[in-house]
Design a protein around this motif. Structure first.
Motif, PDB file in Angstrom:
ATOM      1  N   VAL A 196       0.855  -1.190   0.000  1.00 16.55           N
ATOM      2  CA  VAL A 196       0.000   0.000   0.000  1.00 16.55           C
ATOM      3  C   VAL A 196       0.890   1.239   0.000  1.00 16.55           C
ATOM      4  O   VAL A 196       2.081   1.172   0.313  1.00 16.55           O
ATOM      5  CB  VAL A 196      -0.965   0.003   1.205  1.00 16.55           C
ATOM      6  CG1 VAL A 196      -1.887  -1.200   1.145  1.00 16.55           C
ATOM      7  CG2 VAL A 196      -0.218   0.041   2.531  1.00 16.55           C
ATOM      8  N   GLN A 253      -4.047   5.683   8.492  1.00 14.44           N
ATOM      9  CA  GLN A 253      -4.013   5.841   7.041  1.00 14.44           C
ATOM     10  C   GLN A 253      -3.573   4.546   6.366  1.00 14.44           C
ATOM     11  O   GLN A 253      -4.193   4.075   5.407  1.00 14.44           O
ATOM     12  CB  GLN A 253      -3.066   6.976   6.664  1.00 14.44           C
ATOM     13  CG  GLN A 253      -2.892   7.192   5.163  1.00 14.44           C
ATOM     14  CD  GLN A 253      -4.130   7.722   4.471  1.00 14.44           C
ATOM     15  OE1 GLN A 253      -4.986   8.336   5.125  1.00 14.44           O
ATOM     16  NE2 GLN A 253      -4.248   7.502   3.173  1.00 14.44           N
ATOM     17  N   GLU A 281      -5.748   1.963   3.920  1.00 14.09           N
ATOM     18  CA  GLU A 281      -5.292   1.597   2.566  1.00 14.09           C
ATOM     19  C   GLU A 281      -5.212   0.087   2.386  1.00 14.09           C
ATOM     20  O   GLU A 281      -5.536  -0.439   1.313  1.00 14.09           O
ATOM     21  CB  GLU A 281      -3.934   2.241   2.291  1.00 14.09           C
ATOM     22  CG  GLU A 281      -3.997   3.751   2.142  1.00 14.09           C
ATOM     23  CD  GLU A 281      -2.628   4.389   1.985  1.00 14.09           C
ATOM     24  OE1 GLU A 281      -1.629   3.651   1.861  1.00 14.09           O
ATOM     25  OE2 GLU A 281      -2.548   5.630   1.997  1.00 14.09           O
ATOM     26  N   PRO A 309      -7.922   3.875  -2.260  1.00 11.71           N
ATOM     27  CA  PRO A 309      -7.986   4.424  -0.903  1.00 11.71           C
ATOM     28  C   PRO A 309      -8.035   5.943  -0.895  1.00 11.71           C
ATOM     29  O   PRO A 309      -7.593   6.605  -1.836  1.00 11.71           O
ATOM     30  CB  PRO A 309      -6.678   3.925  -0.260  1.00 11.71           C
ATOM     31  CG  PRO A 309      -5.747   3.755  -1.419  1.00 11.71           C
ATOM     32  CD  PRO A 309      -6.601   3.315  -2.580  1.00 11.71           C
ATOM     33  N   GLN A 349      -6.603   9.314   0.093  1.00  9.91           N
ATOM     34  CA  GLN A 349      -5.251   9.754   0.391  1.00  9.91           C
ATOM     35  C   GLN A 349      -5.259  10.876   1.424  1.00  9.91           C
ATOM     36  O   GLN A 349      -6.076  11.796   1.356  1.00  9.91           O
ATOM     37  CB  GLN A 349      -4.552  10.246  -0.894  1.00  9.91           C
ATOM     38  CG  GLN A 349      -4.325   9.144  -1.919  1.00  9.91           C
ATOM     39  CD  GLN A 349      -3.427   8.043  -1.391  1.00  9.91           C
ATOM     40  OE1 GLN A 349      -2.416   8.303  -0.764  1.00  9.91           O
ATOM     41  NE2 GLN A 349      -3.814   6.809  -1.642  1.00  9.91           N
TER      42      GLN A 349
END
Length: 200
Positions: free
Chosen positions: A144, A168, A172, A182, A184
């Motif tokens: 990822v 985060q 992802e 995903p 961002q």
């Protein structure tokens, strides 16, 4: 309820280790993300240090002992992978590399992987891009976009700064499991340790 199997491979050398601590936080974040979608999670934790002698035997003989074979099969069968290594000489540890050296080179093809590392200072954070990402690209895995690096300063009173990066990366990985694009994060909102250095 559907269930996803997440294999967590951590190569910390001590008990406890910062690599294991980071691995646990990443696994919890991925579990929370999946739970929010109504999906169960089975975490398969693999402490590479527990298999150090078996890895050496495998490299010398070309055949994994039964216990190591079961672990390698667990990784190959998992839906996704979280990997965490301590940083040595600006790269992953030798023990971490040994594990992936004996894994079948097709076992990770197309598998989503969350890359993470720990180290003493922020200046080692590029280990994610210059060591881990090329290794998993060679193995045809799908890392990822967000890797997580935790320096010594990311623990204790500063632990809150690590949480957005963990969240985060976990988001992802779950998005990759569902073949989604995903969301961002704003790179200036929660800078990585390397970006902190550039801005200092």
């Amino acid at each position: 309820m559907n269930e996803k199997v997440i294999a967590v491979v951590t190569a910390g050398l001590t008990t406890p280790s910062s690599s294991r601590l980071l691995a646990d936080q990443l696994a919890d974040a991925v579990r929370d993300e999946l739970s929010g979608r109504g999906i169960g999670t089975r975490i398969e934790l693999i402490e590479v240090r527990d298999h150090a002698h078996e890895l050496t035997d495998n490299l010398l003989t070309g055949f994994p002992p039964a216990k190591l074979r079961d672990v390698l099969e667990t990784v190959a069968a998992a839906d996704a992978l979280i990997v965490v290594t301590p940083t040595f000489s600006a790269s992953y540890s030798g023990l971490f590399k040994m594990f992936f050296d004996v894994l079948d080179d097709k076992a990770l093809a197309g598998k989503p992987v969350l890359l993470a590392a720990t180290g003493g200072t922020e200046r080692h954070s590029l280990v994610l891009e210059f060591a881990l990402r090329p290794l998993f690209a060679y193995l045809k895995a799908l890392p990822v976009a967000t890797g997580v690096y935790a320096a010594s300063t990311d623990w204790g009173p500063n632990a809150a700064g690590l949480r957005p990066r963990i969240a985060q990366a976990a988001g992802e990985l779950v998005a990759a499991l569902h073949h989604e694009t995903p969301t961002q994060a704003d790179p200036f909102e929660n800078p990585t340790p390397f970006e902190d250095l550039l801005n200092s």
